[in-house]
Design a protein around this motif. Structure first.
Motif, PDB file in Angstrom:
ATOM      1  N   UNK A   1       0.842  -1.190   0.000  1.00 21.05           N
ATOM      2  CA  UNK A   1       0.000   0.000   0.000  1.00 21.05           C
ATOM      3  C   UNK A   1       0.876   1.238   0.000  1.00 21.05           C
ATOM      4  N   UNK A   2       0.250   2.391  -0.231  1.00 21.87           N
ATOM      5  CA  UNK A   2       0.968   3.648  -0.243  1.00 21.87           C
ATOM      6  C   UNK A   2       1.327   4.028   1.192  1.00 21.87           C
ATOM      7  N   UNK A   3       2.532   4.548   1.392  1.00 29.16           N
ATOM      8  CA  UNK A   3       2.998   4.839   2.744  1.00 29.16           C
ATOM      9  C   UNK A   3       2.094   5.846   3.459  1.00 29.16           C
ATOM     10  N   UNK A   4       1.421   6.751   2.711  1.00 28.39           N
ATOM     11  CA  UNK A   4       0.564   7.741   3.349  1.00 28.39           C
ATOM     12  C   UNK A   4      -0.685   7.102   3.959  1.00 28.39           C
ATOM     13  N   UNK A   5      -1.148   5.994   3.424  1.00 27.34           N
ATOM     14  CA  UNK A   5      -2.295   5.268   3.977  1.00 27.34           C
ATOM     15  C   UNK A   5      -2.014   3.773   3.905  1.00 27.34           C
ATOM     16  N   UNK A   6      -1.128   3.277   4.789  1.00 30.55           N
ATOM     17  CA  UNK A   6      -0.688   1.882   4.671  1.00 30.55           C
ATOM     18  C   UNK A   6      -1.834   0.890   4.861  1.00 30.55           C
ATOM     19  N   UNK A   7      -2.920   1.298   5.589  1.00 24.88           N
ATOM     20  CA  UNK A   7      -4.009   0.352   5.853  1.00 24.88           C
ATOM     21  C   UNK A   7      -4.882   0.143   4.617  1.00 24.88           C
ATOM     22  N   UNK A   8      -4.697   0.989   3.607  1.00 21.26           N
ATOM     23  CA  UNK A   8      -5.622   0.974   2.477  1.00 21.26           C
ATOM     24  C   UNK A   8      -5.063   0.148   1.315  1.00 21.26           C
ATOM     25  N   UNK A   9      -5.685  -1.008   1.060  1.00 20.14           N
ATOM     26  CA  UNK A   9      -5.222  -1.880  -0.025  1.00 20.14           C
ATOM     27  C   UNK A   9      -6.037  -1.617  -1.291  1.00 20.14           C
ATOM     28  N   UNK A  10      -5.304  -1.361  -2.378  1.00 17.56           N
ATOM     29  CA  UNK A  10      -5.930  -1.221  -3.699  1.00 17.56           C
ATOM     30  C   UNK A  10      -5.340  -2.331  -4.553  1.00 17.56           C
ATOM     31  N   UNK A  11      -6.176  -3.241  -5.019  1.00 20.82           N
ATOM     32  CA  UNK A  11      -5.599  -4.410  -5.685  1.00 20.82           C
ATOM     33  C   UNK A  11      -6.550  -4.945  -6.753  1.00 20.82           C
ATOM     34  N   UNK A  12      -5.974  -5.374  -7.863  1.00 26.92           N
ATOM     35  CA  UNK A  12      -6.780  -6.058  -8.874  1.00 26.92           C
ATOM     36  C   UNK A  12      -7.092  -7.438  -8.338  1.00 26.92           C
TER      37      UNK A  12
END
Lengths: 263, 464, 210
Positions: free
Chosen positions: C122-133
């Protein structure tokens, strides 16, 4: 054999030119002088199209992004000047006006303009755009000398100003003016469009010359819009033909080489 | 188990030997190319056969790629063609190649047929080659007609409407038949869908099969030549014609020149004038199909216009002329043909019956019949032509004059078909229609009179 | 034909002729082959995504403010399901516990932007947020989410949550990393994305790599 072909060919030519000398469209049209490689002209035409046409007419087979790419319009300029905020740059150029409303307001749904230049031909478009005149007897208050009783009002009267129909000349005569004959005597504020003589009763933001140039730009844009591939195909065509000339010459040498066997 | 070869063609190498034992590749190559003996004096007119095959291939390939993007649905078809022209990478090129290819196909086929007529390629023993060729011509017209509906432009729509309505003239069954062909009461989505099926599957299969048979029949009897004499009349000690050369490599390299020149013209049109001034792509077809508005000038594409002119020429004037003419022919035959009296009476009676028929039927029905007959005439050519020689080089003057008049009439009919009718033009079309049919009707006569030139011993004018 | 030239007795000429003939044949065939290759190109290109497909594949925007911790939504991008998962602290903690049983815990073989090549993917600014195909790297099925921590019939007794592919049984953790000894061998891809306030833009990251 060769003589036979020549005789037949000659006869066909003579007959077809003598018997059918007259022909073609019956409308008296002005000739538009377009330059499809003049990107500035096409860009001005695109701006006119979006500002004055697209609010009622769609160009629903064309995409904004393609127009921007073909006409060298930067993306930010496209978004700021040519598009509505909700649209993506790859979207089709649809009108904001619902078709049912349009039908109620004008009596007919304004036709899609993507291909108008291929259906009507540029000279018609150019003449049509300049042939609106004030006519109180028509429901919209406007009429068009090329397309009588057209439902469309004059969308660009603020640019052209208001003109009135003074009279009409013979269509055949009007058709010959561009080629070799001089037009009829016109007063200072009069203008011949197709076979119609107009008098400018209220000037617009543009002078008549400027307006004609603007309509040339718009017509060029519509011609582009009808067939975007025309900007590339001639370039590709030149290379293709050069290659084919080379290949055919080689084939000719090859044939000569092989056929030395045959006596 | 041993495999026995049934031919004595020499395989090029071990691999080909392996293949040839199982499949006669070398045999077919030799018999149809490397050892297919063709006359050595083929001229300009002989390029069109191989070019026709080239264009067939172009049409098949571009057609397959168009099918990947085209939607055979009345609501989507027009937009899908514009999608091909704009959104598909190089879709415009594929589409122009296909639309220009259709016209190119007919140019080539007309030239190819004309070659056959002037050099007597339809004559014995090549009647089947000619007949299969005529069937190909008809199949090609069907293919082109159905393909023209697919863009679903306004001319597509009304063209199909008019041509399908021709079947209305069939007594009793007509209206039922037209509804069956359309699958609806007007040309509609159902029509579009079935024309798509015929255009992309059925007719291409038939065309390819017919072209194969055309070549099989040709290679059975051998190619004709501009002198119209048999090259096997002059053979060397091995039985090989002295004036024959193997098709490959001599005609393969020669045909490559034809291919090169053809491609220059073809791509010249595609890249510089894909509409060809409205002849290859009609302007009214850039407006979507509109079942409420017929285009002002409804004309078919140029390759149908000679036949379309004949259809339109069939008015009461033409029928009256045909009626009177049949009486005249009957009476003249009764006077001049040397037969017994009952036959003479029969001629006159036949003429009178024909007059009665023409007088009591409508121009519409005859238009369809004449248009059909105009095509059927080509099928009869091998038996109408009675000249003792095949090639125009040695034919009598009457044939040359008749052919010249026919060609001129054919061109005029083609031109008239592209224009809306006026009284003068209709009259001219009627005159040309009569000339068209007289050419075939009188052919047994004018090919058997006049003085033919003596045939040469060997092929002449090997220009290369 | 060939023997006619021979009859003249100029055998040297004949050899020259054969050379010339072979040369011309070669050159013509070569130029012709170039022509065919160039001619085939537009046909090949015509099968690549059209402008319509590209526009449909343009970046999509989603307001993720309503996706609370522990919740997951699926968004369509280029016709593919993209999961947006807001992971809870327990879920995040679980990611560290299972590294040993993963095939590629550091995402070295898989597709993801540089800024998502980390254990959380995930992006370091929002590590809890997973964006995934949500596309299984085995044969393209869309795995089922198993968000609960604890025993699961498919994921195993000590599952820390994850994704299970119903087609061929591949298992992934809550960062889309693939387990060892399953048919799939690489982690599920992470598309380019960026945050704009409460909006996430999928398919566009302004060329950012880290």
């Amino acid at each position: 054999m060769k003589r036979f072909i020549l005789v037949v060919f000659g006869f066909v030519m003579t007959v077809s030119t003598s018997v059918f000398a007259a022909g073609g469209s019956n409308d008296a049209l002005d000739t538009v002088h377009m330059n499809m490689s003049d990107k500035a002209s096409l860009q001005r035409g695109a701006k006119l199209f979006v500002n004055y046409c697209l609010s009622c007419h769609s160009a629903e087979y064309s995409r904004y992004a393609r127009v921007a790419e073909d006409l060298d319009i930067p993306l930010w300029q496209l978004k700021e000047n040519l598009m509505f905020t909700t649209e993506k740059e790859g979207d089709l150029m649809k009108t904001t006006m619902p078709a049912e409303d349009a039908k109620e307001w004008f009596g007919v749904a304004p036709p899609d303009l993507t291909l108008v230049s291929r259906v009507r031909k540029p000279n018609w478009v150019y003449t049509y755009l300049r042939a609106f005149y004030q006519d109180e007897s028509s429901p919209s208050g406007w009429n068009n000398s090329l397309f009588e009783n057209v439902a469309m009002p004059h969308a660009m009267f603020e640019l052209q100003g208001v003109q009135r129909l003074v009279g009409k000349i013979d269509k055949v005569e009007a058709g010959a003016i561009d080629a070799h004959a001089a037009g009829p005597e016109l007063a200072e504020n009069q203008k011949l469009v197709g076979d119609a003589i107009f008098e400018l009763v209220h000037p617009g933001k543009m002078s008549p010359v400027e307006f004609d140039q603007a309509m040339t730009d718009l017509t060029s844009f519509l011609a582009y819009l009808a067939e975007p591939a025309q900007l590339q195909r001639k370039t590709i065509g030149v290379y293709t033909l050069l290659f084919l000339i080379l290949l055919t010459m080689l084939c000719y040498l090859l044939k000569k080489e092989y056929w030395r066997d045959v006596h | 188990m041993a495999i026995h070869r049934h031919d004595d063609h020499k395989s090029a190498n071990g691999f080909m030997e392996w293949v040839d034992r199982r499949m006669p590749v070398t045999k077919v190559w030799n018999e149809h190319l490397a050892e297919y003996i063709a006359p050595k004096n083929f001229n300009f007119w002989y390029y069109f056969g191989s070019l026709a095959i080239l264009v067939l291939v172009i049409q098949l390939v571009t057609g397959i790629f168009l099918t990947m993007h085209y939607k055979p649905d009345a609501a989507l078809a027009f937009a899908s063609v514009e999608y091909i022209m704009r959104d598909v990478p190089f879709g415009w090129l594929v589409r122009y190649m296909h639309s220009t290819g259709a016209s190119a196909f007919f140019v080539i086929i007309y030239m190819h047929m004309f070659r056959g007529i002037i050099y007597g390629s339809h004559r014995e023993p090549r009647e089947l080659v000619w007949l299969i060729g005529c069937v190909i011509f008809v199949a090609l017209m069907a293919e082109a007609f159905m393909g023209y509906l697919l863009p679903w432009g306004n001319m597509s729509y009304w063209g199909a409407q008019v041509i399908i309505s021709l079947f209305d003239v069939i007594p009793y069954f007509g209206p039922m038949l037209t509804e069956w062909i359309r699958g609806d009461f007007v040309v509609s989505d159902a029509t579009l869908n079935r024309f798509f099926a015929f255009h992309v599957i059925l007719l291409p299969l038939i065309l390819v099969a017919l072209v194969f048979l055309h070549l099989v029949a040709l290679h059975q009897v051998g190619s004709n030549n501009p002198d119209g004499i048999d090259i096997y009349d002059n053979v060397d000690e091995h039985g090989k014609p002295l004036d024959g050369i193997p098709f490959h490599p001599y005609y393969t390299v020669k045909d490559l020149i034809g291919v090169g020149v053809f491609l220059m013209i073809y791509f010249g049109v595609i890249f510089f004038a894909p509409d060809l001034g409205g002849i290859f792509l009609e302007k009214d077809n850039f407006a979507p199909a509109n079942s409420l508005q017929t285009p002002p000038d409804i004309v078919p594409l140029w390759y149908f216009t000679p036949f379309y002119s004949i259809l339109r020429a069939s008015t009461d004037t033409l029928l009256a002329f045909l009626g009177v003419a049949s009486i005249a022919v009957g009476v003249l035959a009764a006077i001049f043909v040397k037969v017994k009296a009952p036959w003479r009476v029969a001629f006159v009676v036949t003429g009178l019956v024909a007059y009665w028929v023409f007088d009591n039927t409508t121009g519409k029905a005859w238009g369809v019949i004449l248009m059909g007959l105009a095509i059927v005439c080509f099928f009869l050519l091998p038996w109408l032509d009675r000249s003792p020689v095949k090639s125009i080089r040695y034919r009598s003057l009457p044939f040359k004059i008749a052919l010249a008049i026919f060609v001129v009439a054919f061109f005029i009919l083609g031109y008239l078909g592209m224009n809306s009718p006026t009284p003068v033009k209709t009259l001219l079309a009627q005159v040309c229609t009569v000339i068209y049919f007289l050419f075939f009707f009188l052919m047994p006569w004018f090919t058997s009179i006049g003085k033919t030139k003596p045939l040469p011993e060997r092929l002449t004018s090997a220009e290369h | 034909m060939a023997e006619m030239n021979m009859a003249d007795g100029h055998e040297v000429d004949e050899v020259e002729n054969q050379k010339r003939r072979r040369f011309l044949t070669g050159v013509t065939a070569g130029v012709g082959a170039v022509g065919v290759a160039v001619g085939v190109t537009p046909f090949v290109l015509s099968m690549s995504p059209s402008e319509r497909a590209k526009n449909a594949g343009a970046p999509v925007q989603y307001d993720f403010s309503k996706v609370r911790a522990g919740q997951m939504v699926k968004v369509e991008w280029r016709g593919k399901p993209v999961v947006l998962l807001n992971r809870t602290p327990e879920m995040m903690a679980g990611l560290g516990k299972i590294s040993a049983s993963l095939a590629d815990p550091d995402s070295e073989q898989s597709l993801q932007p540089g800024y998502a090549q980390n254990p959380e993917r995930a992006d370091a600014s929002r590590p809890e947020f997973l964006v995934m195909e949500s596309v299984c790297t085995h044969l393209g099925c869309s795995p089922v989410e198993k968000l609960a921590i604890g025993p699961d019939p498919q994921m195993g007794d000590d599952s820390q949550g994850g994704f299970f592919c119903p087609c061929h049984g591949s298992k992934f953790d809550l960062a889309g990393r693939v387990y060892k000894d399953v048919p799939a061998t690489t982690n599920m891809p992470v598309p380019p994305f960026k945050f704009e306030g409460n909006i996430i833009v999928i398919g566009e990251d302004d060329g950012r790599t880290a």
